[in-house]
Design a protein around this motif. Structure first.
Motif, mmCIF file in Angstrom:
data_model
loop_
_atom_site.group_PDB
_atom_site.id
_atom_site.type_symbol
_atom_site.label_atom_id
_atom_site.label_comp_id
_atom_site.label_asym_id
_atom_site.label_seq_id
_atom_site.Cartn_x
_atom_site.Cartn_y
_atom_site.Cartn_z
ATOM 1 N N ALA A 225 0.856 -1.187 0.000
ATOM 2 C CA ALA A 225 0.000 0.000 0.000
ATOM 3 C C ALA A 225 0.897 1.244 0.000
ATOM 4 O O ALA A 225 2.071 1.166 0.393
ATOM 5 N N PRO A 226 0.378 2.411 -0.422
ATOM 6 C CA PRO A 226 1.213 3.615 -0.510
ATOM 7 C C PRO A 226 1.982 3.941 0.767
ATOM 8 O O PRO A 226 3.136 4.368 0.711
ATOM 9 N N ASN A 227 1.368 3.741 1.916
ATOM 10 C CA ASN A 227 2.061 4.021 3.178
ATOM 11 C C ASN A 227 2.559 2.750 3.861
ATOM 12 O O ASN A 227 2.833 2.745 5.059
ATOM 13 N N GLY A 228 2.674 1.672 3.075
ATOM 14 C CA GLY A 228 3.074 0.382 3.640
ATOM 15 C C GLY A 228 4.555 0.331 3.994
ATOM 16 O O GLY A 228 5.334 1.221 3.657
ATOM 17 N N ARG A 229 4.905 -0.746 4.653
ATOM 18 C CA ARG A 229 6.274 -0.927 5.149
ATOM 19 C C ARG A 229 6.777 -2.305 4.737
ATOM 20 O O ARG A 229 6.059 -3.305 4.860
ATOM 21 N N ALA A 230 7.995 -2.375 4.233
ATOM 22 C CA ALA A 230 8.624 -3.643 3.883
ATOM 23 C C ALA A 230 9.624 -4.028 4.978
ATOM 24 O O ALA A 230 10.402 -3.182 5.431
ATOM 25 N N ILE A 231 9.580 -5.295 5.386
ATOM 26 C CA ILE A 231 10.496 -5.787 6.414
ATOM 27 C C ILE A 231 11.237 -6.995 5.843
ATOM 28 O O ILE A 231 10.633 -8.036 5.563
ATOM 29 N N PHE A 232 12.548 -6.828 5.658
ATOM 30 C CA PHE A 232 13.361 -7.867 5.036
ATOM 31 C C PHE A 232 14.479 -8.308 5.979
ATOM 32 O O PHE A 232 15.217 -7.470 6.504
ATOM 33 N N LEU A 233 14.605 -9.605 6.168
ATOM 34 C CA LEU A 233 15.724 -10.154 6.938
ATOM 35 C C LEU A 233 16.894 -10.321 5.981
ATOM 36 O O LEU A 233 16.768 -10.970 4.936
ATOM 37 N N LYS A 234 18.030 -9.742 6.341
ATOM 38 C CA LYS A 234 19.186 -9.746 5.457
ATOM 39 C C LYS A 234 20.444 -10.195 6.188
ATOM 40 O O LYS A 234 20.608 -9.939 7.379
ATOM 41 N N GLY A 235 21.357 -10.817 5.436
ATOM 42 C CA GLY A 235 22.578 -11.358 6.019
ATOM 43 C C GLY A 235 23.750 -10.402 5.955
ATOM 44 O O GLY A 235 23.586 -9.180 5.877
ATOM 45 N N ALA A 236 24.944 -10.978 5.939
ATOM 46 C CA ALA A 236 26.180 -10.194 6.059
ATOM 47 C C ALA A 236 26.396 -9.216 4.908
ATOM 48 O O ALA A 236 27.126 -8.231 5.061
ATOM 49 N N ASN A 237 25.767 -9.448 3.752
ATOM 50 C CA ASN A 237 25.972 -8.581 2.579
ATOM 51 C C ASN A 237 24.976 -7.430 2.503
ATOM 52 O O ASN A 237 24.838 -6.791 1.463
ATOM 53 N N HIS A 238 24.277 -7.149 3.617
ATOM 54 C CA HIS A 238 23.186 -6.163 3.543
ATOM 55 C C HIS A 238 23.654 -4.767 3.112
ATOM 56 O O HIS A 238 22.938 -4.077 2.392
ATOM 57 N N GLN A 239 24.854 -4.370 3.522
ATOM 58 C CA GLN A 239 25.301 -3.018 3.158
ATOM 59 C C GLN A 239 25.547 -2.902 1.651
ATOM 60 O O GLN A 239 25.153 -1.906 1.031
ATOM 61 N N ARG A 240 26.148 -3.935 1.084
ATOM 62 C CA ARG A 240 26.364 -3.918 -0.367
ATOM 63 C C ARG A 240 25.027 -3.944 -1.112
ATOM 64 O O ARG A 240 24.847 -3.225 -2.106
ATOM 65 N N GLU A 241 24.087 -4.730 -0.612
ATOM 66 C CA GLU A 241 22.760 -4.786 -1.243
ATOM 67 C C GLU A 241 22.058 -3.430 -1.169
ATOM 68 O O GLU A 241 21.383 -3.017 -2.117
ATOM 69 N N MET A 242 22.237 -2.733 -0.048
ATOM 70 C CA MET A 242 21.626 -1.400 0.103
ATOM 71 C C MET A 242 22.223 -0.436 -0.918
ATOM 72 O O MET A 242 21.492 0.329 -1.568
#
Length: 207
Positions: A157-174
């Motif tokens: 939804a327009p004001n929705g929120r995504a919650i993702f569990l991420k591992g050691a590579n999260h900074q590179r993915e960001m």
């Protein structure tokens, strides 16, 4: 009774009914896993911490909302665990689990039925579903962040929120995601893995 189970239940601080549901779910996973490989066989012995607690932590970080879509649910993580806990803590929450693997979807339907959970199981590809307009979208070990944001744009939804569990590579993915997307991000340390994080993302739009 395993020490891990006791420790996780102590952290979750849930009712006897919820404890019974979690125990029943653990039994179902152990029964079905040899045939379907719902989780890596080496992690079955760490089921309570590696999968249950890891999934449970996303509920604490979720904003208010009535509709939750969990994509790539697999053996039920985090979607089915969230549904078990929400039945006690957030009974208004409506959970949809998306799993395109038909055998895993059959397991999810069986588990939901046996646990007495009103969960909508969609056994289709995420991109083939009608936009869900979900308040909350979650995923664990599914795809790189840049791909997850495609799904979030489609189903949140327009004001929705995504919650993702991420591992050691999260900074590179960001960093890679920020080349194509704009979003507001909160990062929380994982309770189960010192190298992992939970990303809570809002205001998602293409750059």
């Amino acid at each position: 009774m395993s020490n891990a189970r006791e420790q996780v239940l102590q952290q979750l601080s849930v009712s006897r009914e919820t404890t019974e549901r979690l125990d029943a779910y653990a039994s179902l996973l152990e029964k079905w896993n040899p045939a379907i490989n719902l989780v890596a066989p080496s992690t079955i012995k760490d089921l309570w911490t590696r999968h249950f607690l890891d999934s449970a932590q996303v509920l604490d970080l979720a904003p208010p909302g009535e509709t939750w879509m969990d994509i790539g649910t697999g053996g039920g993580f985090p979607g089915l665990i969230v549904a078990v806990l929400a039945s006690e803590m957030r009974p208004e929450l409506k959970m949809t689990c998306v799993e395109s693997d038909q055998r895993k979807a059959t397991f999810l339907r069986t588990a939901a039925r046996e646990l007495g959970l009103a969960v909508d199981i969609q056994s289709k590809r995420i991109e083939d579903l009608v936009p869900a307009q979900a308040d909350i979208l979650s995923a664990r070990a599914l795809a790189p962040l840049v791909r997850l944001l495609d799904f979030a744009e489609h189903h949140l939804a327009p004001n929705g929120r995504a919650i993702f569990l991420k591992g050691a590579n999260h900074q590179r993915e960001m960093q890679e995601a920020l080349e194509k997307w704009q979003f507001q991000a909160d990062t929380y340390p994982s309770k189960t893995d010192p190298d992992a994080v939970i990303l809570s993302l809002g205001g998602i739009r293409r750059a």
